[in-house]
Scaffold this motif. Structure first.
Motif, mmCIF file in Angstrom:
data_model
loop_
_atom_site.group_PDB
_atom_site.id
_atom_site.type_symbol
_atom_site.label_atom_id
_atom_site.label_comp_id
_atom_site.label_asym_id
_atom_site.label_seq_id
_atom_site.Cartn_x
_atom_site.Cartn_y
_atom_site.Cartn_z
ATOM 1 N N UNK B 127 0.759 -1.107 0.151
ATOM 2 C CA UNK B 127 0.034 0.078 0.088
ATOM 3 C C UNK B 127 0.901 1.195 -0.063
ATOM 4 N N UNK B 131 1.086 4.322 -2.839
ATOM 5 C CA UNK B 131 0.630 5.474 -2.507
ATOM 6 C C UNK B 131 2.005 6.354 -2.963
ATOM 7 N N UNK B 132 3.308 6.090 -2.753
ATOM 8 C CA UNK B 132 4.385 6.707 -3.095
ATOM 9 C C UNK B 132 4.390 6.867 -4.840
ATOM 10 N N UNK B 143 1.188 1.768 -10.289
ATOM 11 C CA UNK B 143 -0.064 1.865 -9.428
ATOM 12 C C UNK B 143 -0.352 0.298 -9.003
ATOM 13 N N UNK B 192 5.747 8.139 4.965
ATOM 14 C CA UNK B 192 4.462 7.557 4.427
ATOM 15 C C UNK B 192 4.078 6.223 5.511
ATOM 16 N N UNK B 197 0.283 6.404 6.557
ATOM 17 C CA UNK B 197 -0.479 5.149 6.558
ATOM 18 C C UNK B 197 -1.221 5.051 7.849
ATOM 19 N N UNK B 207 -8.254 -0.762 4.408
ATOM 20 C CA UNK B 207 -7.730 -0.274 3.194
ATOM 21 C C UNK B 207 -6.568 -0.814 2.555
ATOM 22 N N UNK B 210 -7.872 -3.361 0.471
ATOM 23 C CA UNK B 210 -8.560 -2.918 -0.620
ATOM 24 C C UNK B 210 -7.522 -2.574 -1.710
ATOM 25 N N UNK B 211 -6.693 -1.806 -1.142
ATOM 26 C CA UNK B 211 -5.339 -1.420 -2.412
ATOM 27 C C UNK B 211 -4.842 -2.810 -3.035
ATOM 28 N N UNK B 214 -6.996 -3.955 -5.881
ATOM 29 C CA UNK B 214 -6.900 -3.356 -6.845
ATOM 30 C C UNK B 214 -5.393 -3.603 -7.561
#
Lengths: 435, 435
Positions: B127, B131-132, B143, B192, B197, B207, B210-211, B214
């Motif tokens: 995650x 994000x980074x 991503x 981060x 986080x 979360x 969920x990431x 994805x």
């Protein structure tokens, strides 16, 4: 501020700017008014008052009214009842307000009061949306953020940062009300906006723009994948079919599209699409029951997705008449022997051979004897005829005990016309095309 | 902890676990040791000491050594010089340490000291990476986070959360050292991890999962798009060609792939790919110079990408011999008249018609007269012959003044053999296939 807005606006367009009275929407209204002359488009304002008691919405709407009057901009003003919508649809107040707002937008577009509606969503809103979607569980579409244009709604500020808007407001000395929609912004978004984004922007000063570039390409790639997936789906007999040999990346999307096409609006998770993909590796006949009566079933080289039948067909005694099931219409009528016309698509049978028969759908143990053929299990007959499983239960049959006299596709050896036939029946059967 | 690890590990595999001595890697080593019997695989440990003075790396390596000895696990221990690498390649210490670590991993795999190397990257790491990457400017691949497997490197904990690992460590009373790699973690990641986080996880307890979902789908879609893009590229004459009619989503990817194929390792941004896409809408001849001598040029129904020639061919006086350019090899040799053999692919010319000629590449104003044809501009001749622009400058020509006597493809009317020819020349020309 840049010329991004020109992507959305053509000469002669009538643009309604959704103005809450807040900083961003006032800036957008002002900006588009400035550009309208050289761009050859006209600008009006649109305000939706959400009817939330205790909120500042009435005051903000009054502010928008004054502003439009001072700037000499036509105003489309609407009032909605967000609290009632929230109660009715069990939504949070911000969800209800949003739903009502977009309902007004759609109505304005439908009535052609404007060609396009411009909202003031900006670079920061987009980055927040991406972050929220990702951490809530997004597809590529969700990760692609706020669409720059969708139906008649356009976002001319989507590549403009909050800071640029602030500068513009100061430079042009624009008046604004505390944005009413801020009060309605959901808790999660307020948290992301207030607590998370500022910290991220500290580390990544160009982060919002980096996210936007990702979104632009992701949107393009998402559209391409969606198109390819849509092209995979075939349709027939009220079902949608997916070829099992398709790449899994497309098959999952195609499954979700088919589920949507079947009229399901609920949030079908990727878990169901994954299940459908697994059927592509299963044997013919493998089946998956999804919520809301959707069935996915492996049928030879494809996966069929269809809505399960709500009511089975009730058994009734054999008689002349018209029998309708979800699968088709069966008609049984007396027919003078002189009018028997083989080859016209109808079936002709000996009326005296149906004693004790009934009209019903299939049951375990049914058997059938084709013209000149041996008796076999009806199930095997259906398989030989490649009648998909999903259709089998809906076919109106004529049966005597376990003996099938009419299979929906053929009549049995047992009821055929012969030299001793005195009375004939004409049986016609038409498959219904559903949806 | 779940059976995700079984996706990567087969019976008989020899798995080297990269162990820093920290909590995560000690947990992974312990976990895989526990599973190795039923899974039929063997486990060894791999430690890389980064040679950073003042760091705890030596102490941590000693800890790993003791642990492996206590647990009776074979250990592959390496020392690298990260500071030297950082100086040499102008990298930050963490980049250098990472580069050296993966260099060791690759060597271990190449030597077959292990079949696969397992690293302890987990759900939280993934995650953070997403994000980074997003806020730094990612493609879909970025991503999609940390790849679960790449070459021989596997991440059996990638769907396991930091909290689950902590629990496992406590439950099994595992010893661990303060993770040396934590000290090396770059500032951005530490920020981060430490600041962003925890706040996001407050709002989105699921979360990270969920990431990850994805990422799993994004990876699949990214691979599909990459495959489709790769299939668009054709190759020839040292160039890569992209069909201009391809969907833009694929064209951009294909452009990036082609740029990489041309040997460019620098970070070619999407801005260059966008430029190549714009060429697909430009006229034939439109050209774009990318960094490091890469040229993209619209050629009829395609865009060609190629490396610009480093050195032009220097002019030299006409003489028998072999002349090599990047484009091809020109050979000029005396040939007895009795050996002239038209149709063998060579060109035959009158040796006495080359007085004052030179061998050079094309210049503005050059003209050429085909056999039986009119004199025309060499440029137009090249266009008629559909010789791509990028090849034109590299063709060794025989010229007298502006008059081209050999065009690389044909000899001029002016030098052809005739009834008065006493001495013949045999001219051969072979196009070089570059790369």
């Amino acid at each position: 501020m840049n010329d991004y807005y020109t992507r959305f606006i053509g000469r002669g367009d009538k643009i309604a700017v959704a103005v809450s009275g807040g900083r961003d929407s006032v800036a957008l209204l002002h900006f588009l008014l400035q550009k309208s002359k050289e761009g050859g488009f006209t600008v009006l304002a649109l305000n939706v008052e959400h009817g939330i008691r205790g909120e500042t919405s009435l005051r903000d709407s009054a502010f928008v009214k004054e502003l439009c009057s001072a700037w000499n901009v036509p105003l489309l003003a609407f009032s909605v009842d967000a609290p009632a919508r929230a109660r009715r649809d069990k939504l949070s107040m911000e969800q209800a307000a949003r739903a009502e707002r977009y309902r007004v937008f759609d109505a304005v577009l439908a009535e052609k009061s404007a060609d396009k509606i411009a909202t003031a969503h900006h670079l920061g809103d987009n980055a927040e949306t991406v972050l929220i979607n990702l951490f809530r569980g997004a597809s590529l579409k969700g990760a692609a953020g706020i669409p720059p244009r969708r139906n008649g709604i356009i976002r001319p500020f989507l590549t403009t940062s909050r800071e640029e808007i602030d500068e513009y407001v100061i430079k042009n000395n624009l008046p604004f009300a505390e944005d009413e929609t801020n009060a309605l912004t959901e808790i999660t978004r307020n948290f992301i906006r207030g607590e998370v984004m500022p910290r991220l922007k500290e580390k990544f000063p160009e982060g919002e723009r980096a996210v936007m570039r990702f979104c632009e390409i992701a949107r393009e790639e998402d559209n391409y994948l969606e198109e390819r997936a849509r092209a995979l789906i075939t349709e027939g007999d009220g079902a949608y079919f997916l070829p099992v040999t398709a790449p899994k990346a497309l098959l999952r999307r195609a499954a979700l599209l088919a589920i949507k096409q079947l009229g399901i609006t609920a949030d079908y998770g990727r878990i169901h699409a994954d299940g459908v993909c697994r059927l592509a590796e299963a044997e013919t006949g493998a089946c998956l029951t999804l919520p809301e009566g959707i069935v996915a079933r492996r049928e030879y080289d494809r996966v069929a997705l269809f809505a399960e039948r709500a009511e089975p067909f009730a058994e009734r005694p054999f008689a002349e008449g018209v029998y309708e099931t979800q699968e088709g219409v069966l008609t049984i009528a007396a027919c003078p022997l002189s009018e028997v016309a083989f080859g016209d698509g109808a079936f002709y049978a000996d009326a005296d051979k149906f004693e004790g028969a009934a009209i019903r759908t299939r049951r375990e143990g049914d058997v059938f004897r084709k013209f000149g053929g041996k008796r076999k299990k009806l199930k095997e007959y259906f398989i030989d005829e490649k009648i998909p499983f999903r259709l089998r239960g809906g076919i109106p049959l004529i049966a005597r005990g376990k003996e099938i006299l009419f299979s929906g596709r053929e009549i049995s050896e047992d009821v055929k016309l012969d030299e001793r036939t005195e009375r004939a029946l004409k049986i016609t059967y038409e498959t219904q095309r559903r949806r």
